[in-house]
Design a protein around this motif. Structure first.
Motif, PDB file in Angstrom:
ATOM      1  N   ILE A 108       0.943  -1.162   0.035  1.00  0.00           N
ATOM      2  CA  ILE A 108      -0.075  -0.067  -0.048  1.00  0.00           C
ATOM      3  C   ILE A 108       0.875   1.258  -0.002  1.00  0.00           C
ATOM      4  O   ILE A 108       0.519   2.221  -0.587  1.00  0.00           O
ATOM      5  CB  ILE A 108      -0.962   0.097   1.127  1.00  0.00           C
ATOM      6  CG1 ILE A 108      -2.069  -1.158   1.095  1.00  0.00           C
ATOM      7  CG2 ILE A 108      -1.706   1.248   1.238  1.00  0.00           C
ATOM      8  CD1 ILE A 108      -2.815  -1.376   2.378  1.00  0.00           C
ATOM      9  N   ALA A 109       2.107   1.024   0.623  1.00  0.00           N
ATOM     10  CA  ALA A 109       2.921   2.567   0.707  1.00  0.00           C
ATOM     11  C   ALA A 109       4.022   1.951  -0.545  1.00  0.00           C
ATOM     12  O   ALA A 109       4.524   0.944  -0.675  1.00  0.00           O
ATOM     13  CB  ALA A 109       3.763   2.334   1.945  1.00  0.00           C
ATOM     14  N   PRO A 110       4.203   3.221  -1.225  1.00  0.00           N
ATOM     15  CA  PRO A 110       5.166   2.999  -2.378  1.00  0.00           C
ATOM     16  C   PRO A 110       6.781   2.410  -1.826  1.00  0.00           C
ATOM     17  O   PRO A 110       6.923   2.782  -0.751  1.00  0.00           O
ATOM     18  CB  PRO A 110       5.272   4.119  -3.082  1.00  0.00           C
ATOM     19  CG  PRO A 110       4.107   4.935  -2.419  1.00  0.00           C
ATOM     20  CD  PRO A 110       3.661   4.613  -1.293  1.00  0.00           C
ATOM     21  N   SER A 111       7.152   1.396  -2.566  1.00  0.00           N
ATOM     22  CA  SER A 111       8.737   1.163  -2.294  1.00  0.00           C
ATOM     23  C   SER A 111       9.580   2.287  -2.392  1.00  0.00           C
ATOM     24  O   SER A 111       9.450   3.109  -3.152  1.00  0.00           O
ATOM     25  CB  SER A 111       8.946  -0.097  -3.051  1.00  0.00           C
ATOM     26  OG  SER A 111       9.096   0.329  -4.484  1.00  0.00           O
ATOM     27  N   GLY A 112      10.968   2.203  -1.513  1.00  0.00           N
ATOM     28  CA  GLY A 112      11.718   3.009  -1.812  1.00  0.00           C
ATOM     29  C   GLY A 112      11.641   4.291  -1.015  1.00  0.00           C
ATOM     30  O   GLY A 112      12.502   5.215  -0.983  1.00  0.00           O
TER      31      GLY A 112
END
Length: 217
Positions: A108-112
């Motif tokens: 759900i949270a973008p990677s990186g």
């Protein structure tokens, strides 16, 4: 929807014969290319039955509302909420299926992102995910209800001025009815466009949500 599609494809050929069969194929191809391949991407083919069904159901529901005296099903919040709930459950189900339960929750949270920012961004992204249920339902409901309320007001105004002119036998009193009628005609044409546009918007958003759910981002 079922009858329309069955009639349209009862004699499938490489080159469709008949205007209705061509129209059905054109609509399906538009859904497949623009909303399936374009919005979902890899693995879109198995989702075409769902998004095509949603598109044609909403489109025909909207068109029904253009029949004088009829009410559009999509002008009722319970109907649009049910459609939104189907879409919401569908893309979350396939997101979990593609990434696993915990993997989907993490995605759900973008990677990186920097680690201290992950909980904050995850919360806002999760809220955005949940609110899609409401925005899908209210957007379709609000647009269809508002448009038909405007048509009803213009129709009522045209009828009142026309009746006044007839009862008073006064041509001048009927002139506003002509203006209201042209406004009604313009709004009817606009609502015809909105009927197609809102079916497209709902379906393309659902397709985008499916793509975001099943693919890493």
């Amino acid at each position: 929807v079922l009858v329309g599609v069955l009639v349209g494809v009862r004699k499938i050929k490489v080159v469709p014969e008949g205007k209705f069969a061509g129209l059905v194929e054109w609509g399906y191809d538009a859904v497949r290319r623009n909303m399936g391949e374009g919005a979902i991407g890899h693995g879109y083919k198995k989702h075409i039955p769902f998004i095509a069904t949603m598109f044609f159901f909403i489109l025909i529901s909207n068109v029904i509302g253009l029949i004088p005296g009829a009410k559009t099903p999509t002008g009722t919040l319970s109907v649009t909420f049910a459609l939104a709930l189907l879409s919401f459950l569908y893309f979350n189900f396939y997101g979990i299926k593609a990434k696993g339960g915990w993997g989907y929750i993490k995605s759900i949270a973008p990677s990186g992102l920097p680690k201290p920012m992950v909980p904050i961004i995850w919360f806002f992204e999760f809220f955005s995910l949940v609110i899609r249920l409401l925005t899908l339902a209210v957007r379709l409901y609000g647009n269809m209800l508002a448009g038909h309320m405007v048509l009803a007001v213009f129709s009522l105004a045209t009828t009142i001025f026309l009746q006044t002119a007839i009862f008073q036998m006064d041509i001048v009193a009927g002139l506003p009815a002509i203006a209201w009628f042209f406004l009604l005609f313009f709004m009817y044409a606009l609502e015809t466009l909105v009927a197609f546009l809102q079916a497209y918007v709902f379906t393309i958003l659902s397709s985008s949500y499916i793509g975001m759910a099943i693919h890493p981002h």
